[in-house]
Design a protein around this motif. Structure first.
Motif, PDB file in Angstrom:
ATOM      1  N   GLY A  15       0.805  -1.159  -0.080  1.00 15.18           N
ATOM      2  CA  GLY A  15      -0.139   0.134   0.050  1.00 15.18           C
ATOM      3  C   GLY A  15       0.870   1.196   0.054  1.00 15.18           C
ATOM      4  O   GLY A  15       2.089   1.119  -0.022  1.00 15.18           O
ATOM      5  N   ASN A  24      -2.880  -2.997   2.979  1.00 12.57           N
ATOM      6  CA  ASN A  24      -3.093  -4.341   2.930  1.00 12.57           C
ATOM      7  C   ASN A  24      -2.075  -5.341   3.520  1.00 12.57           C
ATOM      8  O   ASN A  24      -0.953  -5.316   3.074  1.00 12.57           O
ATOM      9  N   GLU A  77      -3.989 -13.263  -0.791  1.00 10.85           N
ATOM     10  CA  GLU A  77      -3.848 -11.897  -0.215  1.00 10.85           C
ATOM     11  C   GLU A  77      -3.506 -10.797  -0.927  1.00 10.85           C
ATOM     12  O   GLU A  77      -3.519  -9.810  -0.386  1.00 10.85           O
ATOM     13  N   ARG A  78      -3.231 -10.841  -2.186  1.00  7.50           N
ATOM     14  CA  ARG A  78      -2.779  -9.816  -3.277  1.00  7.50           C
ATOM     15  C   ARG A  78      -3.893  -8.910  -3.630  1.00  7.50           C
ATOM     16  O   ARG A  78      -4.954  -9.349  -3.932  1.00  7.50           O
ATOM     17  N   LEU A  79      -3.759  -7.679  -3.747  1.00  4.97           N
ATOM     18  CA  LEU A  79      -4.593  -6.899  -4.348  1.00  4.97           C
ATOM     19  C   LEU A  79      -4.748  -6.847  -6.060  1.00  4.97           C
ATOM     20  O   LEU A  79      -3.454  -7.111  -6.648  1.00  4.97           O
ATOM     21  N   SER A  80      -5.904  -6.788  -6.240  1.00  2.00           N
ATOM     22  CA  SER A  80      -6.117  -6.588  -7.831  1.00  2.00           C
ATOM     23  C   SER A  80      -5.535  -5.218  -8.256  1.00  2.00           C
ATOM     24  O   SER A  80      -5.305  -4.229  -7.624  1.00  2.00           O
ATOM     25  N   GLU A  83      -7.899  -2.718  -7.288  1.00  5.09           N
ATOM     26  CA  GLU A  83      -7.714  -2.462  -5.807  1.00  5.09           C
ATOM     27  C   GLU A  83      -6.534  -1.318  -5.617  1.00  5.09           C
ATOM     28  O   GLU A  83      -6.326  -0.400  -4.779  1.00  5.09           O
ATOM     29  N   ILE A  84      -5.397  -1.746  -6.173  1.00 11.45           N
ATOM     30  CA  ILE A  84      -4.177  -1.102  -5.980  1.00 11.45           C
ATOM     31  C   ILE A  84      -4.223   0.482  -6.567  1.00 11.45           C
ATOM     32  O   ILE A  84      -3.771   1.291  -5.986  1.00 11.45           O
TER      33      ILE A  84
END
Length: 181
Positions: A15, A24, A77-80, A83-84
């Motif tokens: 983040g 995150n 658990e990673r952001l798309s 989302e990023i």
């Protein structure tokens, strides 16, 4: 990082924000087997990303050679990408708030470090014998005031109060060290 009984908790976030809680969390691990050591004892943390985007975070305590690591893959658990991008936009929106938080955190850390150094200096027998009771009382009072500021920092709106007191405390500490030789 959080100290755990003879170990340290390493938390990995992604983040753009200053506070970990605003980012995150990707995962965590504990580096165990740390010897009792003074504050600011160094250890190495290494981040590496391979060509597939797999993140490996490792930590090693150099004197013992103890190490641990975590591997974070894209599917856990990673952001798309969306989302990023949202987090980047939020970081821009909260930039002023984050700067204020970071400034306050830095001031609190500096004040805490100064208190720590002053307490340790007072504990030393050679230091204690070279100071008169009035000087010891002034130092103890300054430490108590600093500790009070640290305990109630969330109620302070002005970071300047913390920063000013850090400078005042550093100046006192330098005078003490100068007297002691």
């Amino acid at each position: 990082m959080v100290l755990v009984a003879y170990g340290i908790l390493i938390e990995v976030y992604e983040g753009e924000r200053s506070r970990a809680s605003d980012n995150n969390m990707l995962g965590s691990f504990i580096l165990y087997g740390l010897p009792p050591a003074p504050r600011n004892h160094p250890f190495d943390v290494c981040f590496s990303i391979d060509e597939d985007g797999i993140l490996t975070v490792s930590a090693e305590e150099k004197t013992t050679g103890n190490w641990n690591e975590i591997t974070i893959t894209n599917d856990r658990e990673r952001l798309s990408t969306e989302e990023i991008n949202r987090l980047i936009q939020e970081a821009k929106m909260y930039q002023a708030e984050d700067k204020k938080f970071l400034r306050q955190a830095n001031a609190m850390n500096a004040l805490d470090d100064c208190v720590y150094k002053m307490r340790n200096t007072l504990i030393k027998k050679d230091t204690n014998s070279k100071l008169c009771s009035q000087e010891k009382e002034k130092i103890s009072s300054a430490i108590a005031k600093a500790t009070n500021l640290l305990d109630y920092h969330n109620q302070l709106d002005e970071v300047d109060v913390l920063e000013d007191y850090v400078e005042e405390l550093k100046s006192r500490f330098e005078r003490i060290v100068g007297k002691i030789g």
